[in-house]
Design a protein around this motif. Structure first.
Motif, PDB file in Angstrom:
ATOM      1  N   LEU A   1       2.062   2.094  -3.432  1.00  0.00           N
ATOM      2  CA  LEU A   1       0.844   2.865  -4.624  1.00  0.00           C
ATOM      3  C   LEU A   1       1.351   3.814  -5.104  1.00  0.00           C
ATOM      4  CD1 LEU A   1      -2.679   2.093  -2.658  1.00  0.00           C
ATOM      5  CD2 LEU A   1      -1.408   1.365  -5.029  1.00  0.00           C
ATOM      6  N   ARG A   2       1.714   5.289  -4.671  1.00  0.00           N
ATOM      7  CA  ARG A   2       2.037   6.045  -5.195  1.00  0.00           C
ATOM      8  C   ARG A   2       3.287   6.348  -6.180  1.00  0.00           C
ATOM      9  NH1 ARG A   2      -0.950  11.662  -2.331  1.00  0.00           N
ATOM     10  NH2 ARG A   2      -2.487   9.964  -2.097  1.00  0.00           N
TER      11      ARG A   2
ATOM     12  N   ARG B   1      -6.800  10.613  -8.651  1.00  0.00           N
ATOM     13  CA  ARG B   1      -7.013  10.428  -6.912  1.00  0.00           C
ATOM     14  C   ARG B   1      -5.696   9.711  -6.258  1.00  0.00           C
ATOM     15  NH1 ARG B   1     -12.393  10.338  -8.938  1.00  0.00           N
ATOM     16  NH2 ARG B   1     -12.590  11.674  -9.519  1.00  0.00           N
ATOM     17  N   ILE B   2      -5.761   7.927  -6.542  1.00  0.00           N
ATOM     18  CA  ILE B   2      -5.101   7.526  -6.153  1.00  0.00           C
ATOM     19  C   ILE B   2      -3.597   8.091  -5.757  1.00  0.00           C
ATOM     20  CG2 ILE B   2      -4.733   5.377  -5.485  1.00  0.00           C
ATOM     21  CD1 ILE B   2      -7.667   4.220  -6.797  1.00  0.00           C
TER      22      ILE B   2
ATOM     23  N   LEU C   1       0.920  -1.630  -0.220  1.00  0.00           N
ATOM     24  CA  LEU C   1       0.040  -0.058   0.232  1.00  0.00           C
ATOM     25  C   LEU C   1       1.016   1.309  -0.120  1.00  0.00           C
ATOM     26  CD1 LEU C   1      -2.771  -1.249   2.348  1.00  0.00           C
ATOM     27  CD2 LEU C   1      -2.947  -0.559   0.246  1.00  0.00           C
TER      28      LEU C   1
ATOM     29  N   PRO D   1     -15.852   4.523  -9.769  1.00  0.00           N
ATOM     30  CA  PRO D   1     -14.611   4.574  -8.780  1.00  0.00           C
ATOM     31  C   PRO D   1     -14.756   3.958  -7.204  1.00  0.00           C
ATOM     32  CG  PRO D   1     -15.703   6.596  -8.476  1.00  0.00           C
ATOM     33  CD  PRO D   1     -16.544   5.619  -9.523  1.00  0.00           C
TER      34      PRO D   1
ATOM     35  N   ARG E   1      -8.608   9.922 -14.028  1.00  0.00           N
ATOM     36  CA  ARG E   1      -8.821  10.521 -12.944  1.00  0.00           C
ATOM     37  C   ARG E   1      -9.023   9.825 -11.817  1.00  0.00           C
ATOM     38  NH1 ARG E   1     -13.774  14.646 -12.591  1.00  0.00           N
ATOM     39  NH2 ARG E   1     -12.316  15.188 -11.140  1.00  0.00           N
ATOM     40  N   HIS E   2      -9.836   8.722 -11.392  1.00  0.00           N
ATOM     41  CA  HIS E   2      -9.717   8.402 -10.373  1.00  0.00           C
ATOM     42  C   HIS E   2      -8.960   7.762  -9.879  1.00  0.00           C
ATOM     43  CE1 HIS E   2     -11.219   6.594  -6.529  1.00  0.00           C
ATOM     44  NE2 HIS E   2     -10.989   6.058  -6.358  1.00  0.00           N
TER      45      HIS E   2
END
Lengths: 203, 386
Positions: free
Chosen positions: A16-17, A40-41, A13, A116, A36-37
């Motif tokens: 993720l970015r 956002r994540i 986790l 989403p 887009r979602h």
């Protein structure tokens, strides 16, 4: 009570970015919503359609739309060890589509119309499944190699035992001494013995 | 010219509990909503159309929230709903507003990791309060934390984040305890005993609702010292403080975008109007302030497009700004959350929050942030006061 999290889940986790995600989906409302979602994540997202034969470098995840009218046969980045994780996006659930989903090795699925809710979870589940699958394949390869090595060693020892009338221990010692003298691995000597026996016994 | 009451009125749904475990705080959100609606109507409504609130009491139960949200959107002629405090109730309303394509304005802090095109979030997700609280508590008191929370998802996730931040500073989580949402006065005895035994630097509380009062009072009755070992919280507001009494609340810490003591003209006007309407002894808090400004945001957007139809109203809300009591707020088009002004305050002997940290600028909401870091100084707060 709060469920205890494992270290590896935690690590996944947290990473993720740093993921690079490709969305291979038509540039319609669903595609835009998905892009887009994922933004956002916090992942880096590129979008493309139709799906390319070759990927841009260092993609970690591909969200791939499975469309009955678009062939996926030419994709070179499906299901290999170093290939990215695939999450399928489906707008039908019939067997034609399902077979395609399985053939591309999708680890998770997002249904259209894209909502989403569920994207993050499917992404994470797919990442974990992919990683475990890859680790297991590597482990199996290693174990296969080891097993083969043991078989070949046994065969080489047997050849020596029969041709020289020595015990198993002496046969092994011979192989080991030869390996040390020539500065090669015992597996190489064993292979040489097996190959030589094959040549010498050629009818 | 006040707007007339006629069939042209714009009916809006209001869903805050007036009974049940979280009635204390939700009734202040109801008040904030009503205050804003009355202000808007007194100033002419929305181009002459009055806002007409349709108010239901879901009694702090998610199933009731779901049923009443559906009733509002189908039978009551409503398209916009102002409501919800606990995450479980928002989760119950989400599928309803999505199915009916309504719009929920949600004015409460929560654990993040949500987005719906049918919800506008005007309360703080963790990146707008947790880091700020951790930063203050660790710097001022130390990094040995005792975690106490209500047994539900908000507490688990907040504790996860707090634990990460504590570990980043080489601190320790001494213990992590949960109590039921309806915990009574005696329900904290064992925990207080354990706190006395383990002597943490800080207690981080994610206890919500009526149980908050029981917890803080149990702490006070045990003779523990807030100056040495404060309770830090993201949810204990002026409303909870009033419920538990100043004696139990004094010296404890809360991180929030809003306190009644914010010293600006806009806030003074808001507090004055609130007290005039609901009683001089009533305090404002972060939840009623968000409930208040979100109505104004909605009304302004509706004035621009002339309808409360979700698909037409929503674009007008994206990037919309308002001069709220906490400061200029803005709806972030990236994620339907709101730029807010994080602050940290300590309860003084009047039962209000003396600010100890204040934001220099509004902080962008980042509801999908997994890993928070105290090393990220982009949202650092300025020290306030002595």
């Amino acid at each position: 009570m709060r469920p205890k999290s494992s270290r590896s889940s935690n690590q996944l986790l947290r990473s993720l970015r740093s993921l690079r995600v490709l969305v291979a989906h038509p540039g319609d409302r669903d595609g835009e919503e998905l892009v887009r979602h994922i933004q956002r994540i916090g992942c880096q997202v590129q979008a493309i359609w139709p799906p390319p034969a070759v990927l841009p470098p260092t993609m970690d995840v591909v969200f791939l739309a499975v469309r009955p009218d678009v062939s996926l046969d030419h994709l070179e980045w499906i299901d290999g060890d170093d290939d990215p994780v695939v999450v399928a996006i489906i707008d039908y659930e019939n067997p034609t589509v399902l077979e395609a989903v399985l053939d591309i090795g999708a680890m998770a699925v997002v249904g259209a119309p894209v909502r989403p809710f569920g994207v993050l979870t499917n992404l994470v589940v797919a990442l974990k499944a992919h990683r475990e699958s890859r680790e297991q394949r590597q482990r199996i390869r290693k174990l296969d190699g080891k097993l083969n090595g043991i078989r070949r060693m046994t065969k080489a020892k047997t050849i020596l035992m029969e041709s020289r009338g020595v015990s198993e221990e002496e046969a092994y010692k011979t192989i080991r001494d030869q390996a040390m003298a020539r500065r090669v691995a015992t597996e190489d000597i064993a292979n040489a013995i097996i190959n030589a026996e094959g040549l010498l016994n050629f009818e | 010219m006040a707007a007339g009451r006629d069939s042209d009125a714009v009916r809006v749904g209001v869903l805050f509990s007036q009974t049940g475990a979280t009635a204390v705080i939700e009734s202040t959100q109801l008040n904030g909503t009503v205050l804003a609606i009355e202000e808007i109507n007194a100033a002419g409504g929305i181009d002459g159309r009055a806002l007409e609130p349709v108010i239901h009491d879901p009694g702090s139960r998610p199933s009731r929230f779901s049923v009443l949200a559906d009733r509002l959107l189908t039978e009551d002629g409503v398209n916009v709903i102002f409501g919800c405090y606990m995450s479980s109730t928002r989760k119950a309303v989400l599928p309803v507003v999505e199915r009916r394509n309504g719009l929920l304005f949600y004015p409460t802090l929560y654990e993040g990791f949500e987005y719906s095109p049918n919800i506008i979030y005007t309360g703080a997700p963790p990146n707008q309060n947790s880091v700020q609280l951790a930063d203050y508590l660790i710097n001022e008191f130390g990094a040995r934390f005792y975690l106490v929370g209500s047994d539900y998802i908000y507490a688990y996730e907040s504790n996860r984040i707090m634990s990460d931040l504590i570990r980043e500073r080489n601190g320790a989580v001494v213990a992590e305890k949960y109590v039921t949402l309806d915990a009574r006065a005696g329900g904290f005895d064992a925990i207080i005993k354990d706190i006395k035994r383990t002597r943490p630097d800080v207690i981080f509380s994610t206890v919500v609702g009526k149980a908050t009062t029981h917890f803080y009072r149990a702490y006070a009755e045990a003779g523990l010292e807030p100056d040495m070992m404060p309770i830090g919280s993201l949810s204990t507001s002026e409303a909870e403080v009033q419920d538990m009494g100043v004696a139990a609340a004094c010296g404890h810490v809360t991180a929030a975008p809003y306190f009644q003591t914010i010293d600006t003209e806009v806030n003074r006007r808001f507090v004055k109007a609130y007290k005039a309407r609901f009683g001089a002894d009533k305090a404002t808090n972060m939840c009623c302030e968000a409930a208040y400004f979100q109505v104004h945001l909605m009304a302004n957007a509706m004035r621009k497009v002339g309808t409360d139809n979700t698909d037409i109203l929503r674009p007008a809300l994206m990037g919309a700004e308002y001069g709220a009591p906490q400061g200029q707020v803005r709806i972030d088009p990236d994620n339907n959350h709101t730029y807010l002004w994080p602050r940290v305050g300590r309860v003084d002997d009047e039962g209000l929050f003396a600010m100890v940290r204040g934001a220099l600028r509004a902080v962008k909401p980042d509801p999908y942030l997994v890993t928070h870091s105290l090393d990220d100084w982009s949202a650092k707060l300025a020290t306030v006061g002595s």
